[in-house]
Design a protein around this motif. Structure first.
Motif, short mmCIF file in Angstrom:
data_model
loop_
_atom_site.label_atom_id
_atom_site.label_comp_id
_atom_site.label_asym_id
_atom_site.label_seq_id
_atom_site.Cartn_x
_atom_site.Cartn_y
_atom_site.Cartn_z
N ARG A 136 -7.74 4.32 -8.13
CA ARG A 136 -8.60 3.35 -7.44
C ARG A 136 -7.78 2.26 -6.77
O ARG A 136 -8.07 1.86 -5.63
CB ARG A 136 -9.59 2.72 -8.42
N ILE A 137 -6.77 1.78 -7.47
CA ILE A 137 -5.90 0.75 -6.90
C ILE A 137 -5.25 1.25 -5.62
O ILE A 137 -5.23 0.56 -4.59
CB ILE A 137 -4.82 0.33 -7.92
N ALA A 138 -4.72 2.47 -5.68
CA ALA A 138 -4.06 3.05 -4.51
C ALA A 138 -5.04 3.20 -3.35
O ALA A 138 -4.73 2.87 -2.20
CB ALA A 138 -3.47 4.41 -4.88
N GLY A 139 -6.24 3.71 -3.66
CA GLY A 139 -7.24 3.90 -2.62
C GLY A 139 -7.66 2.59 -1.97
O GLY A 139 -7.84 2.52 -0.74
N GLU A 140 -7.83 1.57 -2.77
CA GLU A 140 -8.23 0.26 -2.23
C GLU A 140 -7.13 -0.34 -1.35
O GLU A 140 -7.41 -0.95 -0.32
CB GLU A 140 -8.58 -0.71 -3.36
N TYR A 141 -5.88 -0.15 -1.77
CA TYR A 141 -4.77 -0.65 -0.95
C TYR A 141 -4.73 0.09 0.39
O TYR A 141 -4.40 -0.51 1.44
CB TYR A 141 -3.44 -0.50 -1.68
N GLU A 142 -5.04 1.35 0.37
CA GLU A 142 -5.07 2.11 1.63
C GLU A 142 -6.17 1.56 2.54
O GLU A 142 -5.97 1.43 3.75
CB GLU A 142 -5.30 3.59 1.37
N ASN A 174 -2.55 -1.60 3.33
CA ASN A 174 -1.33 -2.02 2.66
C ASN A 174 -0.64 -0.77 2.12
O ASN A 174 -0.74 -0.42 0.94
CB ASN A 174 -1.66 -3.00 1.52
N THR A 175 0.07 -0.09 3.01
CA THR A 175 0.65 1.21 2.68
C THR A 175 1.70 1.13 1.57
O THR A 175 1.74 1.98 0.68
CB THR A 175 1.28 1.84 3.93
N ASP A 176 2.55 0.12 1.62
CA ASP A 176 3.61 0.01 0.61
C ASP A 176 3.04 -0.13 -0.80
O ASP A 176 3.50 0.53 -1.74
CB ASP A 176 4.51 -1.19 0.92
N SER A 177 2.03 -0.96 -0.94
CA SER A 177 1.40 -1.14 -2.26
C SER A 177 0.65 0.12 -2.67
O SER A 177 0.61 0.46 -3.86
CB SER A 177 0.45 -2.34 -2.23
N ALA A 178 0.06 0.81 -1.70
CA ALA A 178 -0.65 2.06 -2.00
C ALA A 178 0.33 3.10 -2.52
O ALA A 178 0.05 3.81 -3.50
CB ALA A 178 -1.35 2.57 -0.74
N ILE A 179 1.50 3.18 -1.89
CA ILE A 179 2.52 4.14 -2.33
C ILE A 179 2.98 3.82 -3.75
O ILE A 179 3.14 4.72 -4.59
CB ILE A 179 3.72 4.14 -1.35
N GLU A 180 3.17 2.55 -4.04
CA GLU A 180 3.58 2.15 -5.40
C GLU A 180 2.54 2.58 -6.43
O GLU A 180 2.88 3.07 -7.52
CB GLU A 180 3.76 0.63 -5.45
N ALA A 181 1.27 2.40 -6.09
CA ALA A 181 0.20 2.77 -7.01
C ALA A 181 0.11 4.28 -7.18
O ALA A 181 -0.07 4.78 -8.30
CB ALA A 181 -1.13 2.21 -6.51
N TRP A 182 0.26 5.02 -6.09
CA TRP A 182 0.24 6.49 -6.19
C TRP A 182 1.42 6.99 -7.01
O TRP A 182 1.29 7.98 -7.76
CB TRP A 182 0.24 7.13 -4.80
N LEU A 199 0.78 10.89 -1.56
CA LEU A 199 2.12 10.39 -1.22
C LEU A 199 2.71 11.17 -0.06
O LEU A 199 3.36 10.58 0.83
CB LEU A 199 3.03 10.48 -2.45
N GLY A 200 2.50 12.46 -0.04
CA GLY A 200 2.98 13.27 1.08
C GLY A 200 2.32 12.83 2.38
O GLY A 200 2.99 12.72 3.42
N ARG A 201 1.05 12.57 2.33
CA ARG A 201 0.31 12.13 3.52
C ARG A 201 0.82 10.77 4.00
O ARG A 201 1.00 10.57 5.21
CB ARG A 201 -1.18 12.06 3.17
N LEU A 202 1.05 9.84 3.06
CA LEU A 202 1.49 8.49 3.44
C LEU A 202 2.93 8.46 3.94
O LEU A 202 3.30 7.59 4.73
CB LEU A 202 1.33 7.53 2.26
N LYS A 203 3.74 9.41 3.49
CA LYS A 203 5.15 9.42 3.88
C LYS A 203 5.44 10.41 5.01
O LYS A 203 6.59 10.62 5.38
CB LYS A 203 6.02 9.78 2.68
N LEU A 204 4.38 11.00 5.53
CA LEU A 204 4.53 12.05 6.52
C LEU A 204 5.39 11.63 7.71
O LEU A 204 6.28 12.38 8.15
CB LEU A 204 3.15 12.48 7.02
N PRO A 246 9.71 12.10 6.19
CA PRO A 246 9.33 13.51 6.14
C PRO A 246 9.97 14.31 4.99
O PRO A 246 9.27 15.11 4.35
CB PRO A 246 9.76 14.05 7.51
N PRO A 247 11.26 14.14 4.69
CA PRO A 247 11.85 14.90 3.58
C PRO A 247 11.15 14.63 2.25
O PRO A 247 10.90 15.54 1.46
CB PRO A 247 13.30 14.42 3.56
N ALA A 248 10.84 13.35 2.00
CA ALA A 248 10.14 13.01 0.76
C ALA A 248 8.73 13.59 0.77
O ALA A 248 8.23 14.07 -0.27
CB ALA A 248 10.07 11.49 0.59
N ALA A 249 8.09 13.58 1.94
CA ALA A 249 6.74 14.13 2.05
C ALA A 249 6.76 15.62 1.73
O ALA A 249 5.86 16.12 1.03
CB ALA A 249 6.20 13.89 3.45
#
Length: 245
Positions: free
Chosen positions: A165-171, A175-183, A200-205, A209-212
């Protein structure tokens, strides 16, 4: 016969009948005792310690008289003889107020009162509720409370969903950076691990790209076809982003 005796007999004739006087006093004592017992019994059945109070509370809840039910629970908590009864009554009142009440300030007051009770065992749940209330007024304040709870109580049954929920709300707040931290935190829980890696793959696409690609590879083995196919497509897009750059 003395003058004192004559005077007493003249103005207090009952003194000449001592047995009658004793009988009258006995009746008075019985009446007084019965009155005291009746009063004490009536008071007890209408007091916070009455066994009927629980029935009254349940009846109020059934008839949707939630405010009255909360008042009765607070009343019982205020006059409880044991910490256990006080704790349980206050917690029941707080939950009822939060779930079915309409006064957010009252809910907040009751929840905060629970945190002041010694040895209270549901502090994590109380904090989650307080976060929900705070989120309606200030999303960032609510998110701060949820993150604090999830970090302090990682084994709580709702911890995994809380990070989601935290990650989704940050998205939603962009606030992508905070969303990534939560995911990233969510990947620590098996029940939501693949969901988190897919997010995480979607947010880092585009940014990484390598991390995604690594995130998507993990989800490709998911037993749910929709999720595994989404991971395959995500991996292809990440590979395309990598080649494009």
């Amino acid at each position: 016969m003395s003058i004192l005796t004559v005077h007493t007999l003249r103005y207090a004739p009952w003194c000449t009948q001592p047995s009658l006087w004793v009988f009258d006093m006995s009746k008075l004592k019985v009446f007084f005792t019965a009155f005291v017992l009746f009063s004490a019994s009536s008071y007890f059945w209408k007091s916070p310690w009455s066994p009927m109070l629980e029935h009254q509370i349940n009846s109020k809840i059934v008839h949707s008289e939630i405010s009255d039910a909360i008042e009765l629970l607070e009343w019982r908590a205020s006059y409880a003889f044991s910490e256990e009864i006080k704790r349980d009554s206050l917690w029941e009142a707080a939950q009822l107020s939060f779930v079915r009440g309409t006064d957010k300030n009252r809910s907040r007051r009751l929840l905060e009162a629970c945190l002041d009770v010694p040895n209270f065992k549901n502090k994590a749940q109380v904090s989650i509720y307080l976060g929900n209330i705070a989120f309606e007024e200030d999303p960032f304040e609510g998110l701060y409370i949820w993150k604090k709870v999830a970090s302090e109580y990682p084994d709580h049954p709702q911890a995994a969903q809380l990070w989601v929920r935290i990650a989704g709300e940050y998205e939603m707040l962009n606030n992508t950076d905070s969303a990534i931290e939560a995911w990233e935190k969510a990947t620590e829980y098996k029940s939501v691990r693949n969901m988190a890696h897919l997010a995480l793959g979607r947010l880092k696409l585009k940014s990484d790209p390598p991390a995604a690609i690594e995130h998507f590879k993990i989800v490709k083995k998911d037993k749910f076809i929709e999720r595994s196919r989404a991971a395959e497509l995500g991996e292809q897009l990440a590979q395309w982003e990598l080649e494009k750059n």
